[in-house]
Design a protein around this motif. Structure first.
Motif, short mmCIF file in Angstrom:
data_model
loop_
_atom_site.label_atom_id
_atom_site.label_comp_id
_atom_site.label_asym_id
_atom_site.label_seq_id
_atom_site.Cartn_x
_atom_site.Cartn_y
_atom_site.Cartn_z
N THR A 177 -43.88 150.93 47.84
CA THR A 177 -42.44 151.14 47.73
C THR A 177 -41.74 151.05 49.07
OG1 THR A 177 -42.81 152.54 45.79
CG2 THR A 177 -40.67 152.71 46.87
N LEU A 178 -42.25 151.74 50.08
CA LEU A 178 -41.57 151.77 51.37
C LEU A 178 -41.80 150.52 52.20
CD1 LEU A 178 -41.94 155.52 52.45
CD2 LEU A 178 -40.05 154.38 51.26
N ALA A 179 -42.78 149.69 51.82
CA ALA A 179 -42.96 148.40 52.49
C ALA A 179 -42.18 147.30 51.78
CB ALA A 179 -44.44 148.03 52.53
N MET A 180 -41.61 147.63 50.60
CA MET A 180 -40.84 146.68 49.80
C MET A 180 -41.62 145.40 49.56
SD MET A 180 -36.99 147.54 51.18
CE MET A 180 -37.47 148.12 52.82
N ARG A 181 -42.82 145.61 48.99
CA ARG A 181 -43.69 144.48 48.67
C ARG A 181 -44.69 144.88 47.60
NH1 ARG A 181 -46.34 145.03 54.56
NH2 ARG A 181 -47.74 146.79 54.14
N LEU A 182 -45.25 143.87 46.93
CA LEU A 182 -46.41 144.05 46.07
C LEU A 182 -47.63 143.55 46.84
CD1 LEU A 182 -45.07 142.79 42.61
CD2 LEU A 182 -44.87 145.06 43.64
N THR A 183 -48.71 144.29 46.73
CA THR A 183 -49.92 144.02 47.49
C THR A 183 -51.10 143.93 46.54
OG1 THR A 183 -49.03 145.16 49.43
CG2 THR A 183 -51.42 144.94 49.31
N ARG A 197 -54.04 142.29 50.62
CA ARG A 197 -53.40 141.04 51.03
C ARG A 197 -52.03 140.97 50.34
NH1 ARG A 197 -53.48 137.68 46.74
NH2 ARG A 197 -55.12 137.96 45.17
N PRO A 198 -51.07 140.25 50.90
CA PRO A 198 -49.74 140.17 50.29
C PRO A 198 -49.80 139.49 48.91
CG PRO A 198 -49.70 139.40 52.58
CD PRO A 198 -51.15 139.54 52.20
N TRP A 199 -49.03 140.03 47.97
CA TRP A 199 -48.87 139.40 46.65
C TRP A 199 -47.43 138.92 46.47
CZ3 TRP A 199 -46.50 139.34 41.87
CH2 TRP A 199 -47.19 138.71 40.82
N ASP A 251 -46.54 137.03 29.92
CA ASP A 251 -47.29 135.84 30.34
C ASP A 251 -48.56 136.19 31.10
OD1 ASP A 251 -46.46 136.53 32.92
OD2 ASP A 251 -44.98 134.93 33.07
N GLY A 252 -48.71 137.47 31.51
CA GLY A 252 -49.90 137.91 32.22
C GLY A 252 -50.01 137.43 33.64
N GLU A 253 -48.99 136.76 34.15
CA GLU A 253 -49.04 136.19 35.49
C GLU A 253 -47.93 136.70 36.40
OE1 GLU A 253 -48.97 131.99 35.00
OE2 GLU A 253 -50.93 131.90 34.02
N CYS A 265 -34.39 146.00 36.50
CA CYS A 265 -35.79 145.59 36.53
C CYS A 265 -35.79 144.11 36.88
CB CYS A 265 -36.46 145.82 35.18
SG CYS A 265 -36.59 147.54 34.69
N VAL A 266 -36.71 143.71 37.72
CA VAL A 266 -36.74 142.35 38.25
C VAL A 266 -38.11 141.74 37.96
CG1 VAL A 266 -36.47 140.94 40.32
CG2 VAL A 266 -35.17 143.06 40.10
N ARG A 267 -38.13 140.51 37.43
CA ARG A 267 -39.41 139.82 37.21
C ARG A 267 -39.66 138.88 38.38
NH1 ARG A 267 -41.62 135.23 34.20
NH2 ARG A 267 -39.50 134.54 33.63
N VAL A 268 -40.82 139.04 39.00
CA VAL A 268 -41.14 138.24 40.17
C VAL A 268 -42.46 137.50 39.97
CG1 VAL A 268 -39.90 139.79 41.73
CG2 VAL A 268 -42.34 140.13 41.36
N ALA A 269 -42.56 136.36 40.61
CA ALA A 269 -43.78 135.56 40.61
C ALA A 269 -44.59 135.87 41.86
CB ALA A 269 -43.42 134.08 40.56
N PRO A 270 -45.89 135.52 41.87
CA PRO A 270 -46.64 135.65 43.12
C PRO A 270 -45.92 134.92 44.24
CG PRO A 270 -48.11 135.12 41.29
CD PRO A 270 -46.71 135.01 40.76
N GLY A 271 -45.80 135.59 45.38
CA GLY A 271 -45.04 135.03 46.49
C GLY A 271 -43.65 135.60 46.61
N GLY A 272 -43.16 136.26 45.52
CA GLY A 272 -41.90 136.99 45.60
C GLY A 272 -40.69 136.31 45.01
#
Length: 323
Positions: A177-183, A197-199, A251-253, A265-272
């Motif tokens: 949450t505080l890095a504002m990223r998915l990992t 690793r970054p997602w 979609d599972g991805e 709510c936001v839907r994001v792809a790998p890479g952001g």
């Protein structure tokens, strides 16, 4: 055009940890320390009250419920006779309130924590000031065996929060949450987790560097961010995204992200890359793609995530939209 969720339940404190189990929605109320079950009609059923405030939820393969005690530093197990038994003691490995939890099909649990007393800090300071060097304390995810024994801990992360398991079981995706990223963290055969690793980064790289800069540029960025830390400003912004709860899309991805900074709510792809946005009526702490056919997006929303104030307001809601 951004779709808008409808309010399904009102009068909650801080609804969180949305789960779909045996045809019903389950969730915790972090302000009142309770666990609830809702079958989609009437009012939700209160299943139990947890010492130290209920947090993350999950189930062992035999159907026994696991629930994190945020302030107690424990994971409890609900036995068939209704007794609440201690499943794991995490007080030696956590640096703040115990947070969200994922329980895998084998019964191994992955439990995050705040790393520090976030709410005490935020009552006195703007969130941007968390990034004044050396920055917010990091925290590890605890990996628990099915019997509650500690398998190990991960490398420190910045507020590890909502967690997902990939379909093949080989990767854990966690919201920092505080890095504002998915990992993403690879999962070893014994259930322990490898190097992160970054997602998906969810803040522009330049803004992230400036926010954490130790010099005048960083101080100016944090001051400006603090001045803009207003609900009226936040709801008109599209970036950054502070991920709280997360959920796989059908979609599972791609991943749905509950944005703790604003009502969406936001839907994001790998890479952001942002693919979709769904508006909610308040800041969103958790989301879940579920329902009988897995096509309903549920969102837990709040006027404030401060548990003391939220318990007085009872303004928490469960919202949903059919996708």
């Amino acid at each position: 055009m951004k779709r808008t969720a409808d309010v399904a339940l009102r009068g909650l404190g801080v609804p969180e940890s949305l789960r779909w189990y045996r045809g019903a929605l389950w969730f915790s109320d972090l302000a009142h320390g309770t666990v609830h079950r809702w079958d989609g009609t009437g009012e939700p059923e209160t299943v139990l009250k947890v010492p130290g405030r209920a947090g993350g939820l999950g189930w062992l393969p035999d159907g026994r419920l696991l629930v994190a005690s945020m302030d107690g530093g424990l994971v409890y197990r609900l036995e068939p006779d209704g007794e609440l038994a201690e499943h794991a003691d995490l007080r030696q490995v956590v640096g703040g309130p115990v947070n969200d939890m994922l329980v895998d099909p084998q019964g191994r649990a992955y439990v995050g924590n705040f790393g520090f007393d976030y709410h005490a800090f935020s009552r006195e300071n703007a969130n941007a000031m968390l990034y004044s060097p050396p920055g917010p304390p990091a925290a590890s995810i605890a990996c628990l065996a099915p019997d509650g024994g500690l398998l190990g801990t991960t490398e420190p992360l910045l507020f590890p929060n909502g967690t997902l398991l990939s379909a093949d079981g080989g990767t854990l995706v966690v919201a920092e949450t505080l890095a504002m990223r998915l990992t993403a963290l690879p999962r070893n055969p014994d259930g322990t987790l490898g190097e992160p690793r970054p997602w998906a980064p969810l803040i522009p790289p330049l803004l992230w560097r400036l926010l954490n800069h130790p010099g005048p540029a960083g101080r100016l960025t944090r001051r400006v961010s603090a001045l803009l830390d207003r609900p009226a400003v936040a709801k008109r912004s599209a970036s950054p995204i502070a991920p709280d709860g997360i959920a796989w899309d059908a979609d599972g991805e791609t991943v749905w992200v509950a944005n703790a900074l604003r009502g969406e709510c936001v839907r994001v792809a790998p890479g952001g890359r942002v693919l979709d946005r769904v508006a909610t009526s308040q800041n969103t702490l958790c989301c879940l793609m579920a329902g009988d056919d897995g096509r309903t997006l549920f969102a837990a929303t709040v006027p404030t995530d401060d548990p003391v104030r939220a318990a007085e307001l009872n303004g928490g809601r469960i919202e949903l939209v059919r996708l």
